[in-house]
Design a protein around this motif. Structure first.
Motif, PDB file in Angstrom:
ATOM      1  N   PHE A 234       0.824  -1.212   0.000  1.00  0.00           N
ATOM      2  CA  PHE A 234       0.000   0.000   0.000  1.00  0.00           C
ATOM      3  C   PHE A 234       0.858   1.263   0.000  1.00  0.00           C
ATOM      4  O   PHE A 234       0.470   2.280  -0.590  1.00  0.00           O
ATOM      5  N   GLN A 235       2.011   1.199   0.647  1.00  0.00           N
ATOM      6  CA  GLN A 235       2.916   2.353   0.598  1.00  0.00           C
ATOM      7  C   GLN A 235       3.406   2.587  -0.828  1.00  0.00           C
ATOM      8  O   GLN A 235       3.470   3.733  -1.287  1.00  0.00           O
ATOM      9  N   ASN A 236       3.738   1.497  -1.537  1.00  0.00           N
ATOM     10  CA  ASN A 236       4.196   1.629  -2.922  1.00  0.00           C
ATOM     11  C   ASN A 236       3.075   2.110  -3.836  1.00  0.00           C
ATOM     12  O   ASN A 236       3.303   2.930  -4.743  1.00  0.00           O
ATOM     13  N   LEU A 237       1.863   1.611  -3.617  1.00  0.00           N
ATOM     14  CA  LEU A 237       0.724   2.056  -4.426  1.00  0.00           C
ATOM     15  C   LEU A 237       0.470   3.547  -4.202  1.00  0.00           C
ATOM     16  O   LEU A 237       0.140   4.278  -5.139  1.00  0.00           O
ATOM     17  N   GLN A 238       0.627   3.974  -2.950  1.00  0.00           N
ATOM     18  CA  GLN A 238       0.424   5.394  -2.641  1.00  0.00           C
ATOM     19  C   GLN A 238       1.466   6.256  -3.342  1.00  0.00           C
ATOM     20  O   GLN A 238       1.147   7.326  -3.876  1.00  0.00           O
TER      21      GLN A 238
END
Length: 393
Positions: A234-238
């Motif tokens: 989710f950090q990478n998607l953000q």
């Protein structure tokens, strides 16, 4: 501070912390000092006597309770650091007594930690890999695609493929001959297969390593690993400014399949982690304070000494040590792996079966890791250091 640690049931460690009377009194004095900063009628901040403060806050027991809570919160992570423990859950505290002035203080708690397992073998890992050279069949497939691209249609609508000759190759593709074209294609196919081989090699090594793990991977560790993977994803998607729905559509996975895939990854990652821990223990790999400090310095996050103390206070130095020893174990595995051509290590296995299996796994991994790239222990340590440094700043 004195601490003891002993193994309890269900992968738990029981920790007992004994604090001196001086350590206890120092915390009690600090609680009174902080309370004295409040505005008390008739007194300047910090000048109210203890009796006045006790009357104002409801009695001496209030201050002893506050000091007790602070002592437990302060020394629990330090005890974990001292025994190099990384909890998977907890801590679960035994019944706490109240700290008293002029007295030592003892408290106990337990934490669930990863089990210490062994490997069925510590010999070098052996794997089979297909050749990176282009086969005649692969070259013909490339030629068929090329000719199809330059096909024409006759008056009756039939597709007409050009004849592969030196003259046609020179005129259309600007190669001197068919042989030169095939040589170029062979190099390109070989380069592509070499890129695939790297991921296949890593996958096969980690699979073989996890198969050697003797014992069960605890569910708590799988869940913890799964949560870490989700958090990183989710950090990478953000960062990529995309949503989970868009990501799933891009990799062509349903939510159900995605959850199953993430669970499978967590199970494998947890098994590999415990296998690396077992190997590091067997080879007596350790992480020195200098190596820990070097990891903080590599992160470029700022004052390394300050970050070190912050991680120590929060009981997180064992995470860095674990990352370093796993990195050493991983390097040992990859440096000593023995690679065989397909069909030589396991003559009874068919080449098609091994090749198909090797080709399928990286394809699945690509779906599930395009936004969540696998990190080595060193990479994860650096990321954690960097994050911690920003918090300190």
């Amino acid at each position: 501070m004195e601490t003891t640690s002993k193994k309890a049931e269900d992968n738990k460690q029981a920790i007992t912390v004994t604090l001196t009377s001086d350590e206890v009194q120092q915390e009690i004095d600090e609680v009174y000092k902080q309370a004295g900063k409040n505005r008390i009628a008739g007194f300047r901040p910090g000048k109210a006597p203890r009796k006045i403060l006790e009357n104002h806050f409801g009695g001496k027991e209030y201050f002893l309770a506050q000091a007790t809570e602070e002592l437990v919160q302060t020394y629990t992570p330090l005890a974990l650091n001292e025994h190099n423990l990384i909890p998977m859950s907890g801590p679960d505290f035994d019944k706490l007594d109240m700290a008293g002035e002029g007295e030592s203080f003892v408290f106990s708690f337990s934490v669930e930690v990863p089990p210490v397992l062994e490997l069925s073998s510590y010999d070098p890992i052996k794997i089979e890999l297909p050749s990176t050279e282009a086969t005649d069949e692969e070259l013909q497939q490339q030629i068929d695609v090329l000719l199809s691209y330059h096909a024409t249609t006759d008056e009756e609508g039939n597709e007409q493929l050009p004849e592969l000759t030196d003259a046609w190759v020179k005129e259309v593709l600007e190669f001197e001959s068919v042989e030169e074209l095939k040589e170029r294609m062979s190099v390109a196919v070989g380069a592509q297969k070499s890129q695939q081989i790297a991921s296949i090699r890593e996958m096969l090594i980690t699979q073989e390593l996890s198969k050697r793990l003797a014992g069960e991977v605890p569910e708590a560790l799988v869940k913890q690993t799964e949560q870490d993977n989700y958090r990183e994803l989710f950090q990478n998607l953000q960062k990529q400014r995309t949503t989970l729905d868009a990501y799933l559509e891009m990799i062509d996975l349903t939510p159900e399949s995605f959850r199953e895939d993430m669970r499978a990854q967590a199970e494998e990652s947890a098994a590999v982690a415990l296998a690396l821990d077992a190997l590091a223990l067997h080879l007596e790999f350790t992480a020195t304070d200098d190596e820990v400090m070097e990891e903080f310095e590599k992160s470029g996050a700022g004052d390394s000494a300050k970050i070190y103390e912050s991680w120590k206070i929060n009981g997180r130095l064992p995470e860095i040590r674990q990352g370093i020893t796993r990195m050493k174990a991983s390097k040992h595995v990859f440096d000593n792996v023995e690679v065989f051509d397909i069909g030589t290590l396991y003559p009874q296995d068919s080449e098609a079966e091994v090749t198909d299996d090797a080709a399928e796994k990286p394809k699945k991994a690509k779906k599930s890791t395009s936004a969540q790239k696998e990190s080595s222990p060193k990479d994860k340590t650096a990321k954690a250091d960097s994050k911690n440094g920003k918090e300190d700043e």
